[in-house]
Design an enzyme around this catalytic site. Structure first.
Site, mmCIF file in Angstrom:
data_model
loop_
_atom_site.group_PDB
_atom_site.id
_atom_site.type_symbol
_atom_site.label_atom_id
_atom_site.label_comp_id
_atom_site.label_asym_id
_atom_site.label_seq_id
_atom_site.Cartn_x
_atom_site.Cartn_y
_atom_site.Cartn_z
ATOM 1 N N HIS A 198 44.277 64.870 34.960
ATOM 2 C CA HIS A 198 44.094 63.313 35.560
ATOM 3 C C HIS A 198 45.494 62.535 35.296
ATOM 4 O O HIS A 198 45.870 61.625 35.486
ATOM 5 C CB HIS A 198 43.244 62.654 34.743
ATOM 6 N N HIS A 234 36.472 72.493 40.113
ATOM 7 C CA HIS A 234 35.000 72.512 40.566
ATOM 8 C C HIS A 234 34.264 73.800 40.942
ATOM 9 O O HIS A 234 33.151 74.132 40.946
ATOM 10 C CB HIS A 234 34.794 71.631 41.564
ATOM 11 N N ASN A 237 31.106 66.283 44.337
ATOM 12 C CA ASN A 237 31.716 66.750 45.583
ATOM 13 C C ASN A 237 31.603 65.807 46.824
ATOM 14 O O ASN A 237 32.655 65.759 47.598
ATOM 15 C CB ASN A 237 31.623 68.080 45.793
ATOM 16 N N ARG A 285 41.655 70.155 41.698
ATOM 17 C CA ARG A 285 40.454 69.611 41.491
ATOM 18 C C ARG A 285 39.421 70.712 41.947
ATOM 19 O O ARG A 285 38.405 71.068 41.408
ATOM 20 C CB ARG A 285 40.143 67.958 41.825
#
Ligand code: HEM
Ligand SMILES: *[C@@H]1O[C@H](CO)[C@@H](O)[C@H](O)[C@H]1NC(C)=O
Ligand SMILES: *[C@@H]1O[C@H](CO)[C@@H](O)[C@H](O)[C@H]1NC(C)=O
Length: 317
Positions: free
Chosen positions: A193, A65, A93, A61
């Site tokens: 996911h 990001h 975040n 992740r």
């Protein structure tokens, strides 16, 4: 005659300039300067995932990001200072992004084995994401290398550009499109996911208010995510959060997507068919996921003499 060859040369130069951002990345970037760099990253990631399986998800992740905010340039790693507008406290975040200590560990081990700081924090994030997926039994792929690190960060851009869990399909498609990623990339990458967890506040509205949700699943999730309080209580994003598999997609078909944005991929829109395909075909999902990860990893890299190679991933040199 002379003017034709000048024109040819000019066209050649313009082509190489246009292609620079992509062509400056290569899979053998560290082979001569530090052949031990990649094995070192892999070893630290494997150790971290062995200690805590979730860390593999968290590192994946972090890379996502990073890439969605002005490209894969390690901007997400910069701490707040008078001049750095840290992305760490952006909505997506704050109290959520994790794995920064593992990145620090990798950076110090890599710099030690290389003898000096030649490996960028942006490349470390990219390789660590790949190695995390592999450590959790997912596919592998060749990572393109040679990214350099930003000297800036932007909380505002992070707030604007990282997708949110309340988005519907058109908003998700639009969000990915702005990064040069298409609908197939959206579905394949959302398959990230298949790993990891989400906090109650990110799926509360879905389990109390959405209608395209399995009612048993909703009650089960409500048990650990009250209408108020318990904001940080965790639920896994699919039934097997430490295993890269296709359950994320079969779950969507049973209306058991945890996030509103997950279920949006299977709710009567264009992406239903691809979700169906991935739900019964781990090989296709794995292949497409790997391809889309390469594409995401190549978003707007800093190359050549742009940016810098940070000594400490948390601050500019
Ligand atoms: C499509 C739009 C996406 C949205 C709206 C979204 C949203 C979220 C949210 C809300 C969480 C839970 C965070 C928390 O509760 O602290 C999460 C977790 C996670 N996301 Fe996404 N995400 C998206 C796409 C992606 C992509 C493209 C990847 C990687 C390829 C990814 C990988 C992950 C992972 C692995 C976790 C679990 C992290 C952990 O357990 O530490 N996500 N995501
Ligand atoms: C981030 O979280 C901290 C700790 O919960 C909180 O104090 C702070 O206000 C948050 N920052 C932003 C910008 O939302
Ligand atoms: C459900 O939706 C209503 C109306 O939009 C909202 O006021 C309420 O806060 C939502 N409930 C939860 C648990 O999110």
């Amino acid at each position: 005659m002379a003017s034709t060859s000048f024109l040819f040369l000019y066209v050649l130069i313009m082509f190489s300039l246009a292609g620079m951002a992509i062509s400056d990345l290569s899979d053998d970037f560290y082979d001569d300067v530090c052949p031990e760099a990649l094995p070192t990253i892999k070893r630290v990631v494997e150790d971290a995932v062995r200690q805590e399986r979730r860390m593999g998800a968290s590192l994946l992740r972090l890379h996502f990001h990073d890439c969605f905010v002005n490209g894969c340039d390690a901007s997400i790693l910069l701490d707040q200072t008078a001049t750095i507008d840290s992305e760490k406290t952006a909505r997506a975040n704050n109290n959520s992004a994790r794995g920064f200590e593992v990145i620090d560990k990798i950076k110090s081990e890599v710099d030690k084995v290389c003898g000096c700081p030649v490996v960028s924090c942006a490349d470390i994030l990219t390789v660590a994401a790949r190695d995390s997926v592999v450590a959790l039994h997912g596919p592998t792929w060749e990572v393109q290398l040679g990214r350099r690190d930003s000297t800036t960060a932007s909380r505002t851009t992070a707030n604007n550009d990282i997708p949110t869990p309340v988005m519907d399909l058109p908003a998700l498609i639009d969000n990915f499109k702005k990064q040069g990623l298409d609908e197939e990339d959206l579905v394949a990458l959302s398959g990230g996911h298949t790993l990891g967890f989400a906090q109650c506040f990110t799926f509360r509205n879905r389990i109390y208010n959405d209608t395209n949700i399995d009612s048993t699943f909703a009650s089960q999730r409500q048990a650990n995510c009250p209408r108020s309080g318990g904001d940080s209580n965790l639920a896994s994003l699919d039934p097997t959060p430490a295993l890269f598999d296709s359950k994320y997609f079969s779950n969507l078909i049973s209306k058991k997507g945890l996030l509103h944005s997950d279920q949006a991929l299977f709710s009567g829109g264009d992406t239903d068919n691809l979700v169906k395909t991935y739900s019964t075909n781990l090989r296709t999902f794995s292949k497409d996921f790997a391809e889309s990860m390469i594409k995401m990893g190549n978003i707007k890299p800093l190359t050549g003499n742009q940016g810098q190679i940070r000594v400490n991933c948390r601050m500019v040199n």
